[in-house]
Design an enzyme around this catalytic site. Structure first.
Site, PDB file in Angstrom:
ATOM      1  N   CYS A 120      61.903  53.804  51.078  1.00  0.00           N
ATOM      2  CA  CYS A 120      61.815  53.205  52.427  1.00  0.00           C
ATOM      3  C   CYS A 120      61.232  54.158  53.455  1.00  0.00           C
ATOM      4  O   CYS A 120      60.750  53.718  54.503  1.00  0.00           O
ATOM      5  CB  CYS A 120      63.193  52.756  52.888  1.00  0.00           C
ATOM      6  SG  CYS A 120      63.946  51.624  51.736  1.00  0.00           S
ATOM      7  N   HIS A 151      64.111  51.530  60.508  1.00  0.00           N
ATOM      8  CA  HIS A 151      64.000  50.863  59.211  1.00  0.00           C
ATOM      9  C   HIS A 151      64.910  49.642  59.227  1.00  0.00           C
ATOM     10  O   HIS A 151      66.052  49.714  59.692  1.00  0.00           O
ATOM     11  CB  HIS A 151      64.421  51.834  58.111  1.00  0.00           C
ATOM     12  CG  HIS A 151      64.496  51.207  56.756  1.00  0.00           C
ATOM     13  ND1 HIS A 151      63.498  50.409  56.263  1.00  0.00           N
ATOM     14  CD2 HIS A 151      65.465  51.245  55.804  1.00  0.00           C
ATOM     15  CE1 HIS A 151      63.833  49.991  55.057  1.00  0.00           C
ATOM     16  NE2 HIS A 151      65.026  50.486  54.761  1.00  0.00           N
ATOM     17  N   ASN A 170      65.004  43.461  53.869  1.00  0.00           N
ATOM     18  CA  ASN A 170      64.560  44.853  53.740  1.00  0.00           C
ATOM     19  C   ASN A 170      63.292  44.884  52.871  1.00  0.00           C
ATOM     20  O   ASN A 170      63.360  44.667  51.666  1.00  0.00           O
ATOM     21  CB  ASN A 170      65.698  45.654  53.100  1.00  0.00           C
ATOM     22  CG  ASN A 170      65.361  47.120  52.914  1.00  0.00           C
ATOM     23  OD1 ASN A 170      64.218  47.535  53.075  1.00  0.00           O
ATOM     24  ND2 ASN A 170      66.369  47.902  52.561  1.00  0.00           N
TER      25      ASN A 170
HETATM   26  N1  ACO Z   1      77.803  37.536  48.449  1.00  0.00           N
HETATM   27  C1  ACO Z   1      79.139  37.490  48.463  1.00  0.00           C
HETATM   28  N2  ACO Z   1      79.903  38.534  48.093  1.00  0.00           N
HETATM   29  C2  ACO Z   1      79.289  39.648  47.699  1.00  0.00           C
HETATM   30  C3  ACO Z   1      77.892  39.764  47.658  1.00  0.00           C
HETATM   31  C4  ACO Z   1      77.141  38.644  48.045  1.00  0.00           C
HETATM   32  N3  ACO Z   1      75.797  38.634  48.064  1.00  0.00           N
HETATM   33  N4  ACO Z   1      77.567  40.994  47.237  1.00  0.00           N
HETATM   34  C5  ACO Z   1      78.711  41.650  47.015  1.00  0.00           C
HETATM   35  N5  ACO Z   1      79.761  40.845  47.299  1.00  0.00           N
HETATM   36  C6  ACO Z   1      81.173  41.142  47.212  1.00  0.00           C
HETATM   37  C7  ACO Z   1      81.466  42.338  46.353  1.00  0.00           C
HETATM   38  O1  ACO Z   1      81.563  41.950  45.011  1.00  0.00           O
HETATM   39  C8  ACO Z   1      82.784  42.818  46.916  1.00  0.00           C
HETATM   40  O2  ACO Z   1      83.808  42.034  46.341  1.00  0.00           O
HETATM   41  P1  ACO Z   1      85.159  42.723  45.824  1.00  0.00           P
HETATM   42  O3  ACO Z   1      85.746  43.380  47.043  1.00  0.00           O
HETATM   43  O4  ACO Z   1      85.927  41.561  45.303  1.00  0.00           O
HETATM   44  O5  ACO Z   1      84.732  43.705  44.780  1.00  0.00           O
HETATM   45  C9  ACO Z   1      82.748  42.425  48.383  1.00  0.00           C
HETATM   46  O6  ACO Z   1      81.647  41.501  48.509  1.00  0.00           O
HETATM   47  C10 ACO Z   1      82.525  43.600  49.325  1.00  0.00           C
HETATM   48  O7  ACO Z   1      81.485  44.417  48.839  1.00  0.00           O
HETATM   49  P2  ACO Z   1      81.119  45.749  49.568  1.00  0.00           P
HETATM   50  O8  ACO Z   1      80.071  46.443  48.752  1.00  0.00           O
HETATM   51  O9  ACO Z   1      82.331  46.503  49.931  1.00  0.00           O
HETATM   52  O10 ACO Z   1      80.497  45.177  50.936  1.00  0.00           O
HETATM   53  P3  ACO Z   1      79.961  45.993  52.134  1.00  0.00           P
HETATM   54  O11 ACO Z   1      80.706  45.621  53.351  1.00  0.00           O
HETATM   55  O12 ACO Z   1      79.787  47.442  51.836  1.00  0.00           O
HETATM   56  O13 ACO Z   1      78.485  45.362  52.271  1.00  0.00           O
HETATM   57  C11 ACO Z   1      76.237  45.915  51.693  1.00  0.00           C
HETATM   58  C12 ACO Z   1      77.599  45.441  51.196  1.00  0.00           C
HETATM   59  C13 ACO Z   1      75.644  44.840  52.585  1.00  0.00           C
HETATM   60  C14 ACO Z   1      75.360  46.134  50.477  1.00  0.00           C
HETATM   61  C15 ACO Z   1      76.427  47.203  52.462  1.00  0.00           C
HETATM   62  O14 ACO Z   1      77.159  48.141  51.716  1.00  0.00           O
HETATM   63  C16 ACO Z   1      75.130  47.819  52.859  1.00  0.00           C
HETATM   64  O15 ACO Z   1      74.424  47.290  53.716  1.00  0.00           O
HETATM   65  N6  ACO Z   1      74.810  48.991  52.284  1.00  0.00           N
HETATM   66  C17 ACO Z   1      73.582  49.657  52.602  1.00  0.00           C
HETATM   67  C18 ACO Z   1      72.521  49.019  51.846  1.00  0.00           C
HETATM   68  C19 ACO Z   1      71.231  49.400  52.397  1.00  0.00           C
HETATM   69  O16 ACO Z   1      71.048  49.431  53.585  1.00  0.00           O
HETATM   70  N7  ACO Z   1      70.365  49.671  51.492  1.00  0.00           N
HETATM   71  C20 ACO Z   1      69.088  49.946  51.830  1.00  0.00           C
HETATM   72  C21 ACO Z   1      68.952  51.288  52.487  1.00  0.00           C
HETATM   73  S1  ACO Z   1      67.882  52.231  51.658  1.00  0.00           S
HETATM   74  C22 ACO Z   1      66.606  51.245  51.393  1.00  0.00           C
HETATM   75  O17 ACO Z   1      66.244  50.515  52.270  1.00  0.00           O
HETATM   76  C23 ACO Z   1      66.030  51.229  50.052  1.00  0.00           C
END
Ligand code: ACO
Length: 329
Positions: free
Chosen positions: A116, A256, A286
């Site tokens: 990214c 970003h 993204n």
């Molecule tokens: N729909 C519904 N539920 C989901 C989904 C979905 N699409 N995906 C995961 N879940 C569930 C998980 O299984 C988990 O369930 P569990 O608690 O029963 O195990 C629950 O939702 C919570 O998951 P978390 O991973 O704790 O959720 P979080 O609040 O951390 O949000 C997210 C997840 C959106 C991925 C977040 O962590 C995030 O934004 N991380 C950064 C990702 C990012 O920005 N990446 C790109 C940066 S680098 C680049 O751009 C390449």
């Protein structure tokens, strides 16, 4: 040498026409909801490449528009730097396909791999080429067909990304317009938190890899989130310090576009009110290294960036890599 040494002479974007909304995941059998995706990421829809659209074709569309706006002909281009994490082929670079399609016969063309952060890395490399006298006109593109490298059975990643391209023509600075500061950083000890484990030279594609789906993007979302917030805050500070500015001097922050919560945390840290932050992650998801050039092109088109604007770019991605830049337009 005293900055600015290079400036952005024109921008463009190339986006697939196909829109996929959060509701469309149900048809793929993905257990998710519109509300979950919006609450966690701010994403409402994304573009998905179809019908032969590729990393190259989106890049070419973006580059042509940028060259048009900068009044640059293909024969004037000395270098094409294409940032991508989703090249059309692993050999040769996608940049040479872009060169051929543009008819930029004098250009050196190469891909740059910094996930990214790649487009800001590319701008910094372009500035170096211009300053060394190796080039007069450089096209820097971020183009990503993320849909081709996602695991469409993994709801924790496939809902977050989209396809698209953005580009800029970079030329030697005139007067006081251009790149005022830039900051690049990497930490490879954290590479396994966001990666495609197999399918490269270390573990080539095999039936086992395909069965295990380990050639697709894997992400430890919560960990990535933590590092993204911390690193983007550091990057914002470093670019502002480098330009001897504070958040109050910035007319627009273009971060970003991965997640609205990360964007809000970055703006707050840099002391930039949310009205001065460009956000389009709701419409495109993204698009990795394409997010910032797409956003910049839209910001220029809508008049939010104009002559005299001071813009802060901040990014974070796989590697981990992170980067920032202050540009005066
Ligand atoms: N729909 C519904 N539920 C989901 C989904 C979905 N699409 N995906 C995961 N879940 C569930 C998980 O299984 C988990 O369930 P569990 O608690 O029963 O195990 C629950 O939702 C919570 O998951 P978390 O991973 O704790 O959720 P979080 O609040 O951390 O949000 C997210 C997840 C959106 C991925 C977040 O962590 C995030 O934004 N991380 C950064 C990702 C990012 O920005 N990446 C790109 C940066 S680098 C680049 O751009 C390449």
């Amino acid at each position: 040498m005293k900055r600015p040494l290079a400036y952005i002479a024109g921008t463009g974007r190339g986006l697939p026409a196909g829109v996929m909304t959060n509701h469309d995941f149900a048809a793929l059998g993905i257990e998710t909801t519109h509300d979950w995706i919006v609450e966690r990421s701010g994403i409402h829809e994304r573009r998905i490449a179809r019908d032969g659209e590729s990393t190259c074709s989106m890049a070419v569309e973006a580059a042509r528009k940028a060259m048009d706006r900068a009044s640059v002909t293909p024969g004037e281009v000395d270098a094409i730097i294409l940032s991508t994490a989703s090249p059309d082929r692993l050999l040769p670079s996608t940049a040479v396909d872009v060169q051929a399609a543009l008819g930029a016969t004098r250009a050196a063309a190469f891909d740059l791999s910094a996930a990214c952060s790649g487009w800001l890395y590319g701008l910094t490399v372009a500035e170096g080429l211009l300053t060394a006298g190796s080039a007069e006109t450089v096209v820097v593109i971020g183009s990503e067909k993320m849909s081709a490298i996602l695991d469409w059975t993994d709801r924790s990643t496939c809902v977050l990304f989209g396809d698209g391209a953005g580009a800029a023509v970079v030329k030697r600075a005139k007067q006081h317009r251009g790149i005022l500061s830039s900051f690049l950083r990497s930490d490879g000890t954290l590479a396994d938190l966001l990666h495609r484990p197999h399918g490269g030279a270390r573990t080539p594609l095999s039936e086992q890899v395909l069965r295990d789906r380990t050639h697709f993007v894997k992400m430890a979302g919560r960990e990535v989130f933590k590092y993204a917030v911390r690193s983007m805050a550091e990057a914002a500070d470093r670019a502002l310090d480098g330009a001897r500015l504070t958040g109050q001097d910035i007319d627009l922050l273009i971060p970003h576009q991965a997640n609205v919560r990360i964007i809000e945390a970055t703006a707050k840290h840099a002391n930039i009110p949310i009205e001065k932050v460009f956000i389009n992650v709701d419409r495109y998801g993204n698009t990795s290294s394409a997010t910032i050039p797409i956003a910049l092109d839209e910001a220029i088109e809508s008049g939010r960036v104009h002559e005299g604007s001071t813009v802060l770019f901040v990014t974070f991605g796989a590697g981990f890599t992170w980067a920032s830049m202050v540009v005066r337009f």
